[in-house]
Write an enzyme that holds these catalytic residues in place. Structure first.
Site: not given
Ligand code: PHB
Ligand code: APR
Length: 395
Positions: A75, A204, A296, A300, A388
């Site tokens: 991505h 997000y 999460p 990271k 990120y």
């Molecule tokens: C996930 O796909 O499990 C995932 C993706 C982004 C995050 C946390 C978990 O910030």
């Protein structure tokens, strides 16, 4: 009790312990990996799934990048959604080509377990009663039981890769550790669903009802999260209730919404920031979740664990190559510098994107102002993209 020797005793077969074992193997350094859960449990455990470029490169360099290259989803960007609109952040463009790859942590563990078994070096699952001793001596040792027999493993160095609930960190005298912690007043309810992703990239989202995250695992499986109470009872969440809440928090005015399908996994995780300093006591070195936890939201945790063991393996290569301990002595300080950068970023993403009930309305407006500023400023977006996608592993 039987007694045996190895160079590096590794406690824990999560991503940190397994990657360390592989890195040491490639340098001809012996290790024994001890894991208290079953192989099935370790490989099936559903965790996060965002790999930084540095982690992807490391997987390839240690010879376990084949399936990742075929099945991982690269991505170049992510979306931030708020006030009913989605904003795409082109991370690759902002960082000179750095991207992330979606590949479940359990797949990483699967590939590393296979690689370890191929080396023929020891990886023992379902060991019991693991304890570590004489950590300040030149011959620290690990005691454990396996198939009803007690064993003692004498090592040069012990790597504590046994996660947040492991025994290595608590074996360090409390007076020799400083702990930093922040527990957040919310958790994430996470699901896996048989539904084709309706977005090519992660979303997000901040909504009045709380945070939601749209992610995926494959072209057939989506992974979604909802902000919930830290002790939320999953039993209260029927599939219909989950989809209704996801639709409310994620759907945007451009008509985008998640595809729905049968949910085959549900779980709640609490959120905390945690750091133990230093990451070393005598000949015990902590790596990964044993030393630090991040919420999460910044994706990271796995990547920090990989950065730790990459650094530790370099220090051990120097130690066995020349007898020098210079890099071992630098390990904790350098790993903590990276850890605190990731802590700062994860805390910032988490506070920007979650509603903490009881917030003053000022904070709600300030949160939106932060998001509005972010998506309007190339400088701010570059900062997000840089953190990120992650710094090179050496940094
Ligand atoms: C996930 O796909 O499990 C995932 C993706 C982004 C995050 C946390 C978990 O910030
Ligand atoms: N003896 C042996 N093994 C143990 C013990 C013990 N006493 N206690 C825990 N373990 C094992 C756990 O069962 C687990 O398999 O140590 C392993 C630690 O693995 P992880 O928790 O996955 O930690 P780590 O390898 O540091 O990986 C960090 O995992 O928690 C996620 O988000 C985090 O992605 C990050 C990654």
């Amino acid at each position: 009790m039987t007694s045996s020797r190895t160079q590096v005793g590794i406690v824990g077969a999560g991503p940190a312990g397994l990657m360390l074992g592989q890195l040491l193997h490639l340098q001809g350094i012996d290790s024994v990996i001890l894991e208290n859960r079953s192989r099935h449990h370790v490989v099936e455990r559903v965790r996060a799934g965002v790999l930084e470029q540095g982690t992807v490169d490391l997987m390839r360099e240690v010879g376990v990048g084949g399936r990742l290259a075929r099945e991982g989803l690269r991505h170049d960007g992510i979306h931030l959604a708020f006030n009913g609109a989605r904003h795409r952040i082109d991370m690759a463009e902002l960082t000179g080509g750095r991207a992330i790859t979606i590949y479940g942590q359990n797949e990483v563990v699967h590939d590393l377990v296979e690689a370890r078994l191929e080396t023929g070096r020891p990886l023992h699952f379902e060991v019991e009663g693991v304890s570590v001793h004489d950590l300040e001596s030149r011959a620290p040792h690990i005691r454990f039981q396996r198939e009803g027999t007690s064993h003692e493993l004498i090592c040069d160095v012990i790597a504590g890769c046994d996660g947040f609930h492991g025994i290595c960190r608590p074996s360090i005298p409390a007076s020799r550790l400083r702990l930093y912690e922040r527990v957040y007043p919310f958790g994430w309810l996470g699901i896996l669903a048989e539904a084709a992703p309706s977005s090519d990239e992660l979303v997000y989202s901040l909504h009045d009802r709380g945070f939601a995250l749209y992610s995926m695992r494959s072209p057939q499986v989506t992974r979604l999260y909802l902000q919930c109470a830290p002790d939320e009872d999953v039993a209260q969440w029927s599939d219909e209730r989950i989809w209704a809440e996801l639709r409310t928090r994620l759907a945007t005015a451009d008509g985008w919404r998640p595809n729905e399908g049968p949910i085959f996994q549900k779980g709640v995780t609490g959120m905390r920031s945690f750091v133990a300093e230093p990451m070393r006591f005598g000949r015990l070195f902590l790596a990964g979740d044993a030393a630090h936890i991040v919420p999460p939201t910044g994706a990271k945790g796995l990547n920090l664990a990989m950065a730790d063991v990459y650094r530790l393996s370099g220090a051990l290569a120097e130690f066995y190559g020349s007898g020098r301990e210079r890099l071992l002595d630098c390990y904790s300080g350098r790993a903590l510098a990276r850890t605190w950068r990731a802590q700062r970023f994860s805390w910032w993403m988490t506070s920007m994107l979650h509603r903490s009930g009881g917030d003053n309305p000022f904070d709600d407006r300030r949160q939106l102002a932060e998001l509005e500023y972010l998506v309007s400023s190339r400088a701010a977006l570059t900062s997000l993209a840089e953190s990120y996608t992650g710094a090179p592993l050496e940094a």
